[in-house]
Design an enzyme around this catalytic site. Structure first.
Site, PDB file in Angstrom:
ATOM      1  N   GLY A   1       0.846  -1.187   0.000  1.00 56.82           N
ATOM      2  CA  GLY A   1       0.000   0.000   0.000  1.00 56.82           C
ATOM      3  C   GLY A   1       0.879   1.234   0.000  1.00 56.82           C
TER       4      GLY A   1
ATOM      5  CD  GLU B   1       2.751  -5.973   5.920  1.00 59.29           C
ATOM      6  OE1 GLU B   1       3.302  -7.075   6.152  1.00 59.29           O
ATOM      7  OE2 GLU B   1       1.933  -5.814   5.011  1.00 59.29           O
TER       8      GLU B   1
HETATM    9  C1  QUE Z   1       7.690  -3.471   4.142  1.00 59.05           C
HETATM   10  C2  QUE Z   1       6.447  -3.078   3.739  1.00 59.05           C
HETATM   11  C3  QUE Z   1       6.255  -2.405   2.525  1.00 59.05           C
HETATM   12  C4  QUE Z   1       7.382  -2.157   1.720  1.00 59.05           C
HETATM   13  C5  QUE Z   1       8.635  -2.573   2.135  1.00 59.05           C
HETATM   14  C6  QUE Z   1       8.774  -3.219   3.333  1.00 59.05           C
HETATM   15  C7  QUE Z   1       4.972  -1.954   2.066  1.00 59.05           C
HETATM   16  C8  QUE Z   1       4.919  -1.240   0.828  1.00 59.05           C
HETATM   17  C9  QUE Z   1       6.074  -1.043   0.078  1.00 59.05           C
HETATM   18  C10 QUE Z   1       6.125  -0.321  -1.167  1.00 59.05           C
HETATM   19  C11 QUE Z   1       6.984  -0.735  -2.183  1.00 59.05           C
HETATM   20  C12 QUE Z   1       7.078  -0.029  -3.360  1.00 59.05           C
HETATM   21  C13 QUE Z   1       6.359   1.128  -3.550  1.00 59.05           C
HETATM   22  C14 QUE Z   1       5.513   1.562  -2.535  1.00 59.05           C
HETATM   23  C15 QUE Z   1       5.406   0.851  -1.354  1.00 59.05           C
HETATM   24  O1  QUE Z   1       7.258  -1.518   0.536  1.00 59.05           O
HETATM   25  O2  QUE Z   1       3.936  -2.175   2.742  1.00 59.05           O
HETATM   26  O3  QUE Z   1       4.786   2.690  -2.715  1.00 59.05           O
HETATM   27  O4  QUE Z   1       6.451   1.864  -4.695  1.00 59.05           O
HETATM   28  O5  QUE Z   1       3.726  -0.788   0.413  1.00 59.05           O
HETATM   29  O6  QUE Z   1       9.996  -3.624   3.763  1.00 59.05           O
HETATM   30  O7  QUE Z   1       5.374  -3.312   4.496  1.00 59.05           O
END
Ligand code: QUE
Length: 346
Positions: free
Chosen positions: A63, A135
């Site tokens: 997200g 997460e």
């Molecule tokens: C843990 C996470 C998330 C993460 C990396 C983590 C996460 C998430 C994103 C993410 C990745 C690429 C994007 C972006 C978000 O990375 O929940 O907008 O372009 O959304 O180590 O929980």
């Protein structure tokens, strides 16, 4: 628009199309998906829904947690809570959807992407699938209904995935039951076209294109996972890993030590509790209470900063160790919200 919505005969087709962000869900995408699903749910002419991504390496990487972090820093988190309210309503809409949904996990499927894929009746893994609930690296917890699914995996696999954020490939997803089918990505276009022509034959079509999945390497770790992640207390799991002489245990311990201790404790209690939760909607209500409060804890802004904003991967967690987190603190995070702030389904 970052979601493509089409009808092919009696099949609705939703494609995530924000490739630069690996199709991570923003609020506009969540609203577009929700609108289309509500419309198709109630149209007798729609028999099934396909959910995939248009291009790139990601089915859906999560997200828009960077936007949630900005909301926490700028408006006290009210836009962030509205985002999770809408996202979890979409998860519930998919879970209760009265028509078959086919999710194509043909790429990175993490966080919010897991919340879209796992409620689907058919979940297709490929050689591109990379599945995780990461997460704990950003001070959140495995949300989007993950508590429900992780609590129902064999043995202690659920706690292991929640705490370590371990990544599964397509063969491992099939082995764990997270995916229902394993297809070569080159067969997906034809499989989708055949489903659009004959949605009553989804299962037969997916069965016909299925190939033998690669052997799940994770299966060899299941004994260690069940033994060393057996406890429902984080300190006990870390002590068991520290006492074990294997390299596997040392690596798992190093992984846990890099994560937010608050997240780890919340996730462990969440999954223990989710085994006894009566419905998916009840799980979403619990997760929304947690999300509402966890985004206001310092670890969330710090974790997103370290992983996604500054990308230094050097978060400074607060509290820094599990011993600094009391059961009373967890009780506060899990407590009901004021009645007018609780999560409700659509
Ligand atoms: C843990 C996470 C998330 C993460 C990396 C983590 C996460 C998430 C994103 C993410 C990745 C690429 C994007 C972006 C978000 O990375 O929940 O907008 O372009 O959304 O180590 O929980």
């Amino acid at each position: 628009m970052d979601v493509h919505s089409h009808r092919h005969g009696s099949v609705g087709h939703l494609s995530l199309a924000r490739p630069r962000a690996l199709n991570a869900l923003n609020l506009a995408m969540i609203e577009a998906l929700t609108r289309a699903l509500l419309e198709w749910r109630d149209q007798p002419a729609v028999a099934a829904v396909l959910l995939d991504h248009a291009e790139g390496r990601g089915f859906c990487a999560g997200g828009d947690v960077a936007a949630v972090r900005r909301s926490v820093l700028e408006d006290g988190g009210s836009a962030g809570r509205a985002f999770f309210m809408a996202e979890y309503r979409l998860n519930q809409l998919l879970f209760a959807f009265p028509k078959p949904v086919v999710a194509f996990m043909d790429g990175i499927t993490m966080g919010g992407g897991v919340g879209l894929a796992l409620p689907a009746r058919y979940r297709v893994a490929t050689e591109h699938t990379l599945f995780a609930m990461p997460e704990a690296a950003i001070g959140l917890f495995p949300d989007v209904g993950a508590g429900w699914y992780l609590a129902r995996l064999p043995g202690r696999l659920g706690p292991y995935l929640a705490l370590t954020g371990a990544r599964l490939d397509g063969g491992e997803c099939l082995w764990a039951g997270l995916a229902t089918h394993y297809l070569p990505s080159e067969a997906l276009a034809e499989a989708k076209a055949l489903i659009a022509d004959d949605p009553a034959a989804i299962r037969a079509i997916l069965d016909r294109f299925s190939i033998a999945a690669p052997a799940p390497k994770l299966a060899a770790d299941l004994g260690s996972i069940d033994r060393l992640f057996a406890a429902d207390r984080l300190e006990d799991i870390m002590a068991a890993l520290a006492k074990d002489s294997s390299e596997w245990a040392a690596e798992a311990l190093a992984t846990l030590r890099a994560k937010s201790p608050l997240t780890l404790k919340v996730a462990l209690r969440q999954i223990a509790q989710a085994r006894h939760v009566a419905s998916f909607a009840e799980e979403m209500r619990i997760e929304y209470r947690l999300a509402s409060r966890m985004i206001a804890e310092p670890d969330f802004a710090e974790g997103v900063r370290a992983v996604l904003v500054d990308k230094d991967n050097a978060p400074r967690w607060n509290p820094a160790a599990p011993e600094g987190i009391s059961e009373a603190k967890l009780d506060e995070l899990f407590a009901p919200l004021p009645i007018d702030e609780e999560w409700t389904p659509l």
